[in-house]
Design an enzyme around this catalytic site. Structure first.
Site, PDB file in Angstrom:
ATOM      1  N   HIS A 130       1.186  -1.215  -0.107  1.00  0.00           N
ATOM      2  CA  HIS A 130       0.129   0.000  -0.154  1.00  0.00           C
ATOM      3  C   HIS A 130       1.370   1.195  -0.110  1.00  0.00           C
ATOM      4  CE1 HIS A 130      -3.319   2.457   1.401  1.00  0.00           C
ATOM      5  NE2 HIS A 130      -2.423   3.193   1.650  1.00  0.00           N
ATOM      6  N   GLU A 131       1.646   1.303   1.113  1.00  0.00           N
ATOM      7  CA  GLU A 131       2.815   2.618   1.244  1.00  0.00           C
ATOM      8  C   GLU A 131       4.074   2.448  -0.216  1.00  0.00           C
ATOM      9  OE1 GLU A 131       2.196   4.272   3.558  1.00  0.00           O
ATOM     10  OE2 GLU A 131       1.301   3.099   4.790  1.00  0.00           O
ATOM     11  N   HIS A 134       1.730   3.966  -3.103  1.00  0.00           N
ATOM     12  CA  HIS A 134       1.407   5.949  -2.595  1.00  0.00           C
ATOM     13  C   HIS A 134       2.551   6.321  -3.537  1.00  0.00           C
ATOM     14  CE1 HIS A 134      -1.617   6.693  -0.396  1.00  0.00           C
ATOM     15  NE2 HIS A 134      -1.836   5.600   0.801  1.00  0.00           N
ATOM     16  N   GLU A 207      -6.212   7.231  -1.241  1.00  0.00           N
ATOM     17  CA  GLU A 207      -6.137   5.846  -0.045  1.00  0.00           C
ATOM     18  C   GLU A 207      -6.994   5.001  -0.652  1.00  0.00           C
ATOM     19  OE1 GLU A 207      -5.169   5.648   2.163  1.00  0.00           O
ATOM     20  OE2 GLU A 207      -3.797   7.385   2.078  1.00  0.00           O
TER      21      GLU A 207
END
Length: 294
Positions: A130-131, A134, A207
């Site tokens: 997930h990071e 980003h 997100e």
């Protein structure tokens, strides 16, 4: 569509800043507001990562100190087509994580010690993915720009409040007799709220996109869903001592509040995020029981 929506929201924030600058000081005020935004964004672009890592006392870790974590991140970076980011561990028992950096070549991923304690291997992989999403989607820069513009609008509104208090707006504009009192009131009250709403919309949109991209990178949507569920529960039991200005960076909102406060959260509703990941798992044909969380 997420990229288009984000671009429109950023354009709206910039326009709002310029309009408020014009309301405060006419054409010269508009130009000063624009220059102010540019200066703040340049500063945020170069220094925001170091500031936030220092703020949370993040400690860099080497491959020798965390070999398993390093191998995991290297493998995920290869899947995502990203260079290896700098890795940090934050000495905080509340499980959470964030990514920062101005571009993929100058990026960092920081995880709290608490996250490494309560998540299993596949769940940690989902959070790291997930990071990395980003970073891949340039969200670290987009979020910084949005927060900076919102901060600039709030500062202009505060300047208007002080100017009005001391009667400094009577002849400050260069194109008329002075500011309309109604316009001044709107700017002082509505301006910061509008900036915050736009910033929240950008943060929530990114997100959702990071959840989907991260699930595709790690190949385990349900592992990420399980991690999010655990992190949300842990944050409710032991909230992290985080600064509101950086709350949008974390994978789950580190700040806790009542129902009204949740309306202004930088993160989408957790149930919605998990439901989207579960739907993605069904699309991919992933069996729910394959990634049961502890």
């Amino acid at each position: 569509m997420n990229h288009v929506k984000t671009g429109l929201l950023l354009a709206g924030m910039t326009a709002l800043l310029v309009v408020f600058g014009r309301m405060l000081g006419g054409a010269s005020g508009m130009m000063l507001a624009f220059i102010f935004a540019v200066v703040m964004n340049v500063g945020a672009y170069w220094f925001s990562d170091r500031i936030v890592l220092s703020m949370y006392r993040a400690q860099p870790v080497t491959p020798a100190q965390a070999p398993e974590l390093y191998r995991m991140v290297e493998r995920l970076c290869e899947r995502a087509g990203l260079p290896m980011p700098a890795l940090y561990v934050i000495p905080d028992p509340t499980p959470n994580a964030f990514a920062t950096g101005r571009d993929p070549k100058h990026s960092a991923v920081a995880v709290n010690e608490g996250l490494l304690r309560i998540l299993d291997h596949e769940e940690v992989e989902g959070v790291v993915a997930h990071e990395l999403a980003h970073i891949k989607n340039r969200d670290t820069l987009i979020s910084t720009v949005a927060a900076t513009i919102a901060g600039a609008i709030t500062m202009i509104a505060q300047m208007a409040q002080w100017a009005a208090l001391f009667g400094g707006l009577g002849g400050s504009r260069d194109d008329d007799e002075g500011m309309n009192p109604i316009g001044l009131l709107v700017m002082m009250i509505v301006g910061p709220i509008a900036a915050m709403v736009l910033q929240l919309a950008i943060s929530r949109s990114r997100e959702y996109l990071a959840d989907r991209t991260g699930a595709e990178i790690c190949g385990r949507p349900l592992a990420l869903a399980g991690a999010l569920r655990k992190l949300e529960m842990a944050a409710g039991v032991r909230p992290m001592h985080a600064q509101p200005a950086t709350a949008h960076m974390f994978i789950v909102n580190p700040l806790r509040g009542q129902a009204l406060a949740s309306l202004f959260s930088t993160h989408p509703p957790m149930d919605d995020r998990i439901a989207r990941l579960e739907a993605l798992a069904q699309e991919q044909g992933t069996a729910p029981q394959a990634y049961a969380w502890r």
